[in-house]
Design a protein around this motif. Structure first.
Motif, PDB file in Angstrom:
ATOM      1  N   ASP A   1     -20.571  31.987 -76.659  1.00 43.47           N
ATOM      2  CA  ASP A   1     -21.515  33.441 -76.939  1.00 43.47           C
ATOM      3  C   ASP A   1     -20.394  34.462 -78.023  1.00 43.47           C
ATOM      4  N   ASP A   2     -19.557  33.885 -78.408  1.00 44.15           N
ATOM      5  CA  ASP A   2     -18.706  34.206 -79.965  1.00 44.15           C
ATOM      6  C   ASP A   2     -20.118  34.015 -80.593  1.00 44.15           C
ATOM      7  N   LEU A   3     -20.594  34.609 -81.429  1.00 38.32           N
ATOM      8  CA  LEU A   3     -22.093  33.888 -82.822  1.00 38.32           C
ATOM      9  C   LEU A   3     -20.653  33.224 -83.825  1.00 38.32           C
ATOM     10  N   PRO A   4     -19.175  33.968 -84.189  1.00 41.36           N
ATOM     11  CA  PRO A   4     -19.094  33.309 -85.306  1.00 41.36           C
ATOM     12  C   PRO A   4     -18.171  32.003 -85.308  1.00 41.36           C
TER      13      PRO A   4
ATOM     14  N   HIS B   1     -25.662  30.045 -76.251  1.00 39.65           N
ATOM     15  CA  HIS B   1     -24.855  31.126 -76.710  1.00 39.65           C
ATOM     16  C   HIS B   1     -24.607  31.917 -75.035  1.00 39.65           C
ATOM     17  N   ASP B   2     -25.291  31.146 -74.319  1.00 37.88           N
ATOM     18  CA  ASP B   2     -25.193  31.323 -72.664  1.00 37.88           C
ATOM     19  C   ASP B   2     -24.566  31.130 -71.966  1.00 37.88           C
TER      20      ASP B   2
ATOM     21  N   LEU C   1     -15.905  30.113 -70.687  1.00 44.11           N
ATOM     22  CA  LEU C   1     -16.193  30.431 -69.402  1.00 44.11           C
ATOM     23  C   LEU C   1     -16.680  31.592 -68.750  1.00 44.11           C
ATOM     24  N   ASN C   2     -16.396  32.934 -69.988  1.00 40.36           N
ATOM     25  CA  ASN C   2     -16.884  34.269 -70.028  1.00 40.36           C
ATOM     26  C   ASN C   2     -18.912  34.186 -71.022  1.00 40.36           C
ATOM     27  N   LEU C   3     -19.340  33.500 -69.998  1.00 41.59           N
ATOM     28  CA  LEU C   3     -20.784  33.709 -70.433  1.00 41.59           C
ATOM     29  C   LEU C   3     -22.088  34.268 -69.990  1.00 41.59           C
ATOM     30  N   PRO C   4     -22.218  35.083 -70.990  1.00 37.36           N
ATOM     31  CA  PRO C   4     -23.526  35.880 -70.009  1.00 37.36           C
ATOM     32  C   PRO C   4     -24.129  35.113 -69.628  1.00 37.36           C
ATOM     33  N   GLN C   5     -25.085  34.942 -68.340  1.00 30.61           N
ATOM     34  CA  GLN C   5     -25.784  34.937 -67.029  1.00 30.61           C
ATOM     35  C   GLN C   5     -25.542  34.141 -66.439  1.00 30.61           C
ATOM     36  N   MET C   6     -24.444  33.373 -67.084  1.00 32.25           N
ATOM     37  CA  MET C   6     -24.155  32.147 -66.197  1.00 32.25           C
ATOM     38  C   MET C   6     -23.107  31.554 -66.606  1.00 32.25           C
ATOM     39  N   ASP C   7     -21.340  31.979 -66.108  1.00 33.42           N
ATOM     40  CA  ASP C   7     -20.317  32.120 -66.366  1.00 33.42           C
ATOM     41  C   ASP C   7     -19.968  30.449 -66.332  1.00 33.42           C
ATOM     42  N   GLY C   8     -18.986  30.477 -67.335  1.00 29.12           N
ATOM     43  CA  GLY C   8     -19.190  28.735 -67.183  1.00 29.12           C
ATOM     44  C   GLY C   8     -18.455  27.878 -66.240  1.00 29.12           C
TER      45      GLY C   8
END
Length: 222
Positions: free
Chosen positions: A8-11, A31-32, A52-59
């Motif tokens: 989810d970190d776009l760069p 990205h999620d 692991l730290n992802l929006p909507q559903m973690d890793g």
């Protein structure tokens, strides 16, 4: 080889995609966690690089769903969470490797290569047939001990066929392994690449046989 990046970190996601694409891999990136889980369920990947730290559903939830469906793709967790309990949990849930951020790019690339070798069932860093050898560390081909330069798509195709030498590789497997969702191959394009590659490898004792209605088989020329 086809890879999925779930970050989810776009760069960082863009940097990873650029790095892996420049190494000749077909790469999809989301990205999620929900998108990652859905794409892993719908498509076939050799390796999933998973935050692991992802929006909507973690890793961990993504990984758990993958393994519950018997998804055999290799999974590298790439995360800022470096505590021992996080590592143990990730590996126990079925990850094949665990790497923490920030990371050394050379080590990351080496781990990717190692996981892909393991995924292909290869113990050695080199695979040979006829007069052609592929060094899986450098991803360089050699013919009669001299570097063999190939266009990127033909190089990726030969790598796929050589690591599965003696086995029929279906057209579907070629499409899945060599292309991302943004870069699909038609049957006609596959046949053109096969024809070009067949001409290139013939002088080095290799044949590329068409198994009608199924796919292609790389073997020593008779």
């Amino acid at each position: 080889m086809r890879l999925l990046v779930v970050e989810d970190d776009l760069p960082l996601a863009e940097a990873l995609t650029t790095l892996l694409t420049s190494s000749g891999y077909a790469v999809d990136c989301v990205h999620d966690g929900a998108s990652g889980e859905a794409l892993a369920a719908a498509e076939q990947f050799d390796l999933v690089i998973l935050d692991l730290n992802l929006p909507q559903m973690d890793g961990i939830a993504v990984l758990n769903e993958m393994r519950a469906r018997d998804n055999a793709a290799a999974v590298m967790i790439l995360t800022a969470r470096g505590a021992a309990e996080d590592r143990v949990r990730g590996l126990d849930f079925g990850a094949d490797d665990y790497m923490t951020k920030p990371f050394d790019v050379r080590e990351f690339e080496a781990r990717v290569r190692s996981l892909l070798r393991r995924q292909a069932g290869l113990r050695s860093a080199k695979v040979s047939l006829g007069e052609i050898t592929l060094d899986l560390t450098s991803r360089q081909f050699f013919a009669s001990d001299q570097p063999l330069d190939l266009p990127p798509r033909e190089r990726a195709l030969l790598e796929l066929l050589l690591t599965r030498a003696g086995k029929v590789v279906t057209k579907e497997a070629i499409v899945q392994s060599l292309t991302s969702l943004d870069d699909m191959l038609s049957d006609n394009a596959i046949e053109q690449y096969i024809s070009r590659l067949r001409r290139r490898i013939a002088p080095y004792g290799l044949g590329l046989r068409t198994v009608r209605g199924i796919g292609y088989l790389l073997e020593k020329a008779s």
